[in-house]
Design a protein around this motif. Sequence first.
Motif, PDB file in Angstrom:
ATOM      1  N   ARG A  56       0.545  12.541  -7.537  1.00  0.00           N
ATOM      2  CA  ARG A  56       0.840  11.084  -7.211  1.00  0.00           C
ATOM      3  C   ARG A  56       1.900  10.845  -6.109  1.00  0.00           C
ATOM      4  NH1 ARG A  56      -2.002   6.942 -10.140  1.00  0.00           N
ATOM      5  NH2 ARG A  56      -3.342   7.831 -11.369  1.00  0.00           N
ATOM      6  N   PHE A  57       2.067   9.647  -5.515  1.00  0.00           N
ATOM      7  CA  PHE A  57       2.808   9.301  -4.733  1.00  0.00           C
ATOM      8  C   PHE A  57       4.335   9.052  -5.471  1.00  0.00           C
ATOM      9  CE2 PHE A  57      -0.620   8.886  -1.811  1.00  0.00           C
ATOM     10  CZ  PHE A  57      -0.173   9.771  -0.942  1.00  0.00           C
ATOM     11  N   ARG A  82      18.630   0.328  -4.111  1.00  0.00           N
ATOM     12  CA  ARG A  82      17.812   1.560  -3.812  1.00  0.00           C
ATOM     13  C   ARG A  82      17.188   1.700  -5.235  1.00  0.00           C
ATOM     14  NH1 ARG A  82      18.095   6.690  -0.853  1.00  0.00           N
ATOM     15  NH2 ARG A  82      17.139   8.199  -2.274  1.00  0.00           N
ATOM     16  N   ALA A  83      15.757   2.019  -4.967  1.00  0.00           N
ATOM     17  CA  ALA A  83      14.751   1.727  -6.143  1.00  0.00           C
ATOM     18  C   ALA A  83      13.890   3.224  -5.852  1.00  0.00           C
ATOM     19  CB  ALA A  83      14.138   0.815  -6.429  1.00  0.00           C
ATOM     20  N   THR A  84      13.706   4.217  -6.770  1.00  0.00           N
ATOM     21  CA  THR A  84      12.666   5.200  -6.936  1.00  0.00           C
ATOM     22  C   THR A  84      11.465   4.601  -7.950  1.00  0.00           C
ATOM     23  OG1 THR A  84      14.361   6.588  -6.365  1.00  0.00           O
ATOM     24  CG2 THR A  84      12.456   7.717  -7.313  1.00  0.00           C
ATOM     25  N   LEU A  85      10.358   4.867  -7.325  1.00  0.00           N
ATOM     26  CA  LEU A  85       9.309   4.166  -8.126  1.00  0.00           C
ATOM     27  C   LEU A  85       7.997   5.503  -8.154  1.00  0.00           C
ATOM     28  CD1 LEU A  85       9.285   0.672  -6.824  1.00  0.00           C
ATOM     29  CD2 LEU A  85      10.068   1.197  -9.354  1.00  0.00           C
ATOM     30  N   PRO A  86       7.300   5.855  -9.131  1.00  0.00           N
ATOM     31  CA  PRO A  86       6.214   6.205  -8.956  1.00  0.00           C
ATOM     32  C   PRO A  86       5.037   5.358  -8.542  1.00  0.00           C
ATOM     33  CG  PRO A  86       6.606   5.973 -11.127  1.00  0.00           C
ATOM     34  CD  PRO A  86       7.840   5.408 -10.646  1.00  0.00           C
ATOM     35  N   GLU A  87       4.118   5.757  -7.957  1.00  0.00           N
ATOM     36  CA  GLU A  87       2.693   4.716  -7.261  1.00  0.00           C
ATOM     37  C   GLU A  87       2.487   4.045  -8.293  1.00  0.00           C
ATOM     38  OE1 GLU A  87      -0.886   6.059  -5.767  1.00  0.00           O
ATOM     39  OE2 GLU A  87      -0.276   8.094  -6.670  1.00  0.00           O
ATOM     40  N   THR A  88       2.589   4.370  -9.502  1.00  0.00           N
ATOM     41  CA  THR A  88       1.673   3.324 -10.479  1.00  0.00           C
ATOM     42  C   THR A  88       2.610   2.208 -10.720  1.00  0.00           C
ATOM     43  OG1 THR A  88       2.645   4.859 -12.325  1.00  0.00           O
ATOM     44  CG2 THR A  88       0.435   5.324 -11.667  1.00  0.00           C
ATOM     45  N   GLY A  92       3.002  -5.770  -7.942  1.00  0.00           N
ATOM     46  CA  GLY A  92       3.987  -7.211  -8.007  1.00  0.00           C
ATOM     47  C   GLY A  92       4.747  -7.111  -6.582  1.00  0.00           C
ATOM     48  N   PRO A  93       5.649  -7.483  -6.987  1.00  0.00           N
ATOM     49  CA  PRO A  93       6.686  -7.813  -5.898  1.00  0.00           C
ATOM     50  C   PRO A  93       6.867  -6.471  -5.415  1.00  0.00           C
ATOM     51  CG  PRO A  93       7.966  -8.193  -7.868  1.00  0.00           C
ATOM     52  CD  PRO A  93       6.346  -7.869  -8.209  1.00  0.00           C
ATOM     53  N   TRP A  94       6.988  -5.295  -5.828  1.00  0.00           N
ATOM     54  CA  TRP A  94       7.200  -4.032  -5.261  1.00  0.00           C
ATOM     55  C   TRP A  94       6.075  -3.692  -4.424  1.00  0.00           C
ATOM     56  CZ3 TRP A  94      11.864  -2.575  -5.615  1.00  0.00           C
ATOM     57  CH2 TRP A  94      12.525  -2.479  -6.731  1.00  0.00           C
ATOM     58  N   LYS A  95       4.878  -3.871  -4.770  1.00  0.00           N
ATOM     59  CA  LYS A  95       3.774  -3.589  -3.573  1.00  0.00           C
ATOM     60  C   LYS A  95       4.057  -4.709  -2.559  1.00  0.00           C
ATOM     61  CE  LYS A  95      -0.303  -1.883  -2.835  1.00  0.00           C
ATOM     62  NZ  LYS A  95      -0.547  -0.620  -2.671  1.00  0.00           N
TER      63      LYS A  95
END
Length: 109
Positions: A56-57, A82-88, A92-95
């Motif tokens: 996964r990304f 700064r934020a580190t997020l798995p693609e899942t 919402g706002p991140w997308k």
Amino acid sequence: MNITVVRTGGFAGLRRIWRVEIDTASESALDEWSQILDACPWNEAIDLDGDGVPDRFVFVITVESPPDASAAASDAVDSELRATLPETRVVGPWKQLVNRVQSDDRADI
């Protein structure tokens, strides 16, 4: 203000980087980006590296010199969000933020 989105991982482990530089002298551009940034839950996504699913990304989103409202909301240090997020978790706002950075970066080519 600069926004960088770095996507790592995936099957081949490739790394992609998208960047935008927002003209802080342009009130309309700053307002538009501020609304997107303020909608993101920065305090909940400080370091959510991976979700235990292989191939996964992972996205690392960095905002340098964020508008005052965003910086205050996140207790940012050194004028950076700064934020580190798995693609899942890029929903919402991140997308919306990731898509906008990718789109604006491609428009500059």
